[in-house]
Design an enzyme around this catalytic site. Structure first.
Site, short mmCIF file in Angstrom:
data_model
loop_
_atom_site.label_atom_id
_atom_site.label_comp_id
_atom_site.label_asym_id
_atom_site.label_seq_id
_atom_site.Cartn_x
_atom_site.Cartn_y
_atom_site.Cartn_z
N ASP A 95 0.79 -1.24 0.00
CA ASP A 95 0.00 0.00 0.00
C ASP A 95 0.82 1.28 0.00
OD1 ASP A 95 1.12 0.01 2.49
OD2 ASP A 95 -0.75 -0.19 3.61
N GLU A 117 0.05 -9.00 -1.31
CA GLU A 117 -0.61 -8.42 -0.13
C GLU A 117 -1.80 -7.55 -0.56
OE1 GLU A 117 1.53 -7.24 3.78
OE2 GLU A 117 0.50 -5.42 3.14
N GLU A 131 -2.34 5.16 2.59
CA GLU A 131 -2.22 3.74 2.24
C GLU A 131 -3.54 3.08 1.83
OE1 GLU A 131 -0.87 5.09 4.99
OE2 GLU A 131 1.28 4.94 4.57
N HIS A 208 5.11 5.67 13.11
CA HIS A 208 5.50 6.48 11.95
C HIS A 208 4.36 6.97 11.08
CE1 HIS A 208 4.60 3.66 8.69
NE2 HIS A 208 4.88 2.73 9.54
N ARG A 210 1.61 8.64 8.86
CA ARG A 210 1.35 10.06 8.56
C ARG A 210 0.16 10.60 9.34
NH1 ARG A 210 4.52 9.70 4.05
NH2 ARG A 210 5.06 11.63 3.01
N HIS A 241 11.91 5.78 13.61
CA HIS A 241 11.81 5.92 12.16
C HIS A 241 12.57 7.18 11.72
CE1 HIS A 241 9.87 6.57 8.25
NE2 HIS A 241 9.35 5.36 8.33
C1 UD1 Z 1 6.36 5.21 3.95
C2 UD1 Z 1 5.05 4.83 3.28
C3 UD1 Z 1 4.16 4.06 4.26
C4 UD1 Z 1 4.91 2.91 4.91
C5 UD1 Z 1 6.19 3.42 5.53
C6 UD1 Z 1 7.01 2.33 6.14
C7 UD1 Z 1 4.00 6.31 1.63
C8 UD1 Z 1 3.35 7.62 1.36
N1 UD1 Z 1 4.35 6.05 2.88
O1 UD1 Z 1 6.03 6.16 4.97
O2 UD1 Z 1 3.04 3.58 3.56
O3 UD1 Z 1 4.10 2.33 5.91
O4 UD1 Z 1 6.97 4.07 4.50
O5 UD1 Z 1 8.02 2.85 6.94
O6 UD1 Z 1 4.22 5.54 0.72
N2 UD1 Z 1 13.60 8.93 5.64
C9 UD1 Z 1 14.98 8.88 5.65
N3 UD1 Z 1 15.59 7.67 5.40
C10 UD1 Z 1 14.90 6.53 5.15
C11 UD1 Z 1 13.50 6.58 5.16
C12 UD1 Z 1 12.87 7.78 5.39
O7 UD1 Z 1 15.63 9.88 5.87
O8 UD1 Z 1 15.53 5.48 4.95
C13 UD1 Z 1 12.91 10.21 5.90
C14 UD1 Z 1 12.97 11.18 4.70
O9 UD1 Z 1 13.12 12.48 5.19
C15 UD1 Z 1 11.60 11.02 4.07
C16 UD1 Z 1 10.74 10.78 5.30
O10 UD1 Z 1 11.54 9.98 6.17
O11 UD1 Z 1 11.20 12.12 3.32
C17 UD1 Z 1 9.40 10.13 5.07
O12 UD1 Z 1 9.52 9.00 4.23
P1 UD1 Z 1 8.22 8.54 3.34
O13 UD1 Z 1 8.58 7.33 2.57
O14 UD1 Z 1 7.68 9.71 2.60
O15 UD1 Z 1 7.13 8.25 4.45
P2 UD1 Z 1 7.08 7.14 5.58
O16 UD1 Z 1 6.39 7.73 6.74
O17 UD1 Z 1 8.41 6.54 5.72
N1 UDP Z 2 11.47 -3.18 11.43
C1 UDP Z 2 12.86 -3.31 11.35
N2 UDP Z 2 13.64 -2.48 12.11
C2 UDP Z 2 13.10 -1.52 12.92
C3 UDP Z 2 11.68 -1.39 12.98
C4 UDP Z 2 10.90 -2.23 12.21
O1 UDP Z 2 13.36 -4.16 10.64
O2 UDP Z 2 13.86 -0.80 13.59
C5 UDP Z 2 10.63 -4.07 10.60
C6 UDP Z 2 9.44 -4.73 11.26
O3 UDP Z 2 9.78 -5.99 11.80
C7 UDP Z 2 8.46 -4.87 10.12
C8 UDP Z 2 8.74 -3.65 9.26
O4 UDP Z 2 10.07 -3.24 9.59
O5 UDP Z 2 8.71 -6.02 9.32
C9 UDP Z 2 7.77 -2.57 9.58
O6 UDP Z 2 8.11 -1.43 8.86
P1 UDP Z 2 7.41 -0.03 9.09
O7 UDP Z 2 6.93 0.08 10.50
O8 UDP Z 2 8.37 0.97 8.57
O9 UDP Z 2 6.19 -0.07 8.08
P2 UDP Z 2 4.72 -0.73 8.15
O10 UDP Z 2 4.80 -2.08 8.76
O11 UDP Z 2 3.86 0.19 8.94
O12 UDP Z 2 4.30 -0.75 6.74
#
Ligand code: UD1
Ligand code: UDP
Length: 368
Positions: A95, A117, A131, A208, A210, A241
């Site tokens: 998603d 999924e 999502e 994490h 939004r 996160h």
């Molecule tokens: C994204 C997905 C969400 C998913 C989540 C898992 C969208 C809109 N959101 O949300 O569905 O559940 O990932 O974690 O698709 N950042 C870093 N390094 C990283 C990752 C993130 O610096 O490795 C920071 C960046 O500033 C980035 C921000 O986090 O802009 C947000 O990342 P983004 O992918 O937009 O949203 P998530 O909340 O991570």
């Molecule tokens: N996870 C990880 N390291 C961390 C936190 C989470 O490997 O420090 C794993 C967790 O076991 C799960 C996935 O990351 O498999 C969850 O990712 P996230 O919470 O970013 O996204 P969501 O599950 O909400 O899509």
């Protein structure tokens, strides 16, 4: 058959890794991997662990990126991959905005789409945001729907997806979890090495989403702070996160508090071992609602709804909402009432047998 797999974030990578590893070894299949790198560091951690080497890396992540920017950058960036590779099918997962944008690009290029999924729903357009709509829109674009559970299949049928395009396969997260959880492991992380897992009760926290940014996160973190003030035998381990908005609220409310450990995101293997050693998990993550039942760990989900009712029905997951008092009260109950904790701590697994990737590949071979 040429199969192009596309993902971009940590959870997609974890859940697609077992499938890509198998696709790479499968006779008769040419497997191509494209990462959008919607996440950078958190994606690379997973690629390293599962030793996956992308053929294409769109490297789109920007600090504080907007959903529109992710969509636009994936759409334009992936175009040349479709033109160059001409895959028979593209596989996307779940998603995220990478998922939806890659599916839209596949549709524009008249490439078949397999959605892994598929069929999870809250029926609330803004929760989880974006999502829920990413998943619904991807369902409308997809040709093959790999649903983790029967309940997910029924959701898709209700929306008019034809029965013969839906396959109940289990969730590939269980494939990944079993692969990692079975290996002996001792923590390398300095904080985790210093935790007394025998005499202390560890609560693992992640957050994490939004829709939780801002006021709800303040409420959630305040409840956690309240718990540490009341219970001297708990240790909070919170791998934060990398979203800067999450980090600032976590630092504001939890930094410097005794027995609260704000640490960097953990690699999947230490993280699974941390969950397995925890007394309780407090999270808004989707994937952890699937992993924790398999590990027999109680989860309080800090969200208003969940698209994973199977784990709630199984008793391992409870919805705690986003209000400080409710979260605090529910966690307090599990910390003071051993039988309430025990009732939630049963290891059951509504999400499959750990062979989802195998099932998906055999369907691809029969049908594509
Ligand atoms: C994204 C997905 C969400 C998913 C989540 C898992 C969208 C809109 N959101 O949300 O569905 O559940 O990932 O974690 O698709 N950042 C870093 N390094 C990283 C990752 C993130 O610096 O490795 C920071 C960046 O500033 C980035 C921000 O986090 O802009 C947000 O990342 P983004 O992918 O937009 O949203 P998530 O909340 O991570
Ligand atoms: N996870 C990880 N390291 C961390 C936190 C989470 O490997 O420090 C794993 C967790 O076991 C799960 C996935 O990351 O498999 C969850 O990712 P996230 O919470 O970013 O996204 P969501 O599950 O909400 O899509």
């Amino acid at each position: 058959m040429k199969v192009l797999t596309v993902f971009g974030t940590r959870p997609e990578a974890i859940k697609m890794a077992p499938l890509v590893k198998r696709l790479n070894l499968e006779p008769g299949i040419e497997s191509v991997l494209c990462v959008t790198a919607q996440h950078r560091e958190m994606l690379d951690q997973v690629l390293d662990l599962f030793q996956l080497k992308p053929d294409y890396d769109l490297n789109i992540m920007q600090p504080n990126q907007t959903i529109s920017a992710i969509t636009a950058n994936v759409l334009t960036g992936i175009e040349e991959v479709f033109v160059k590779e001409r895959p028979d099918i593209v596989l996307v997962h779940g998603d995220t905005t990478t998922t939806f944008a890659a599916s839209l690009a596949a549709f524009y290029n008249k490439v078949k789409i397999g959605h892994v999924e598929a069929g999870l729903r809250t029926y609330d357009k803004y929760s989880p945001y974006p999502e829920e709509m990413n998943r619904v829109l991807t369902s409308h674009l997809a040709d093959f729907h790999f649903a983790p559970t029967e309940n997910n299949r029924l959701n898709l049928l209700k929306e008019g997806v034809t029965d013969d395009a839906i396959f109940v396969t289990g969730n590939t997260v269980i494939d990944a979890l079993l692969e990692v959880a079975d290996k002996p492991y001792s923590f390398q992380d300095e904080t985790l090495k210093g935790i007394d897992f025998i005499n202390k009760r560890v609560i693992t926290v992640t957050c994490h989403r939004r829709e939780n940014l801002g006021e709800y996160m303040v409420q959630i973190f305040s409840a956690i702070r309240d718990l540490t003030l009341e219970f001297s035998d708990i240790e909070i381990i919170y791998p934060v996160h990398m979203n800067p908005k999450v980090r600032s609220t976590a630092n504001e409310i939890l930094k410097g508090i005794d027995r609260v450990h704000l640490i960097e995101p953990l690699q999947y293997q230490p993280f699974v071992n941390l969950m397995a050693k925890s007394y309780l998990i407090i999270t808004d993550s989707g994937g952890m609602q699937e992993e924790a039942p398999a590990l027999g760990k109680p989860v309080l989900v800090v969200r208003k709804e969940t698209e994973r009712p199977e784990a709630v029905a199984a008793g391992t997951v409870k919805l705690a909402g986003v209000e400080r008092e409710t979260i605090y009260g529910m966690a307090r109950k599990l910390l003071t009432d051993a039988s309430a904790h025990q009732r939630m701590a049963n290891a059951i697994n509504p999400y499959g047998d750990g062979h989802a990737a195998e099932h998906i590949i055999s369907i691809l071979k029969r049908r594509v």
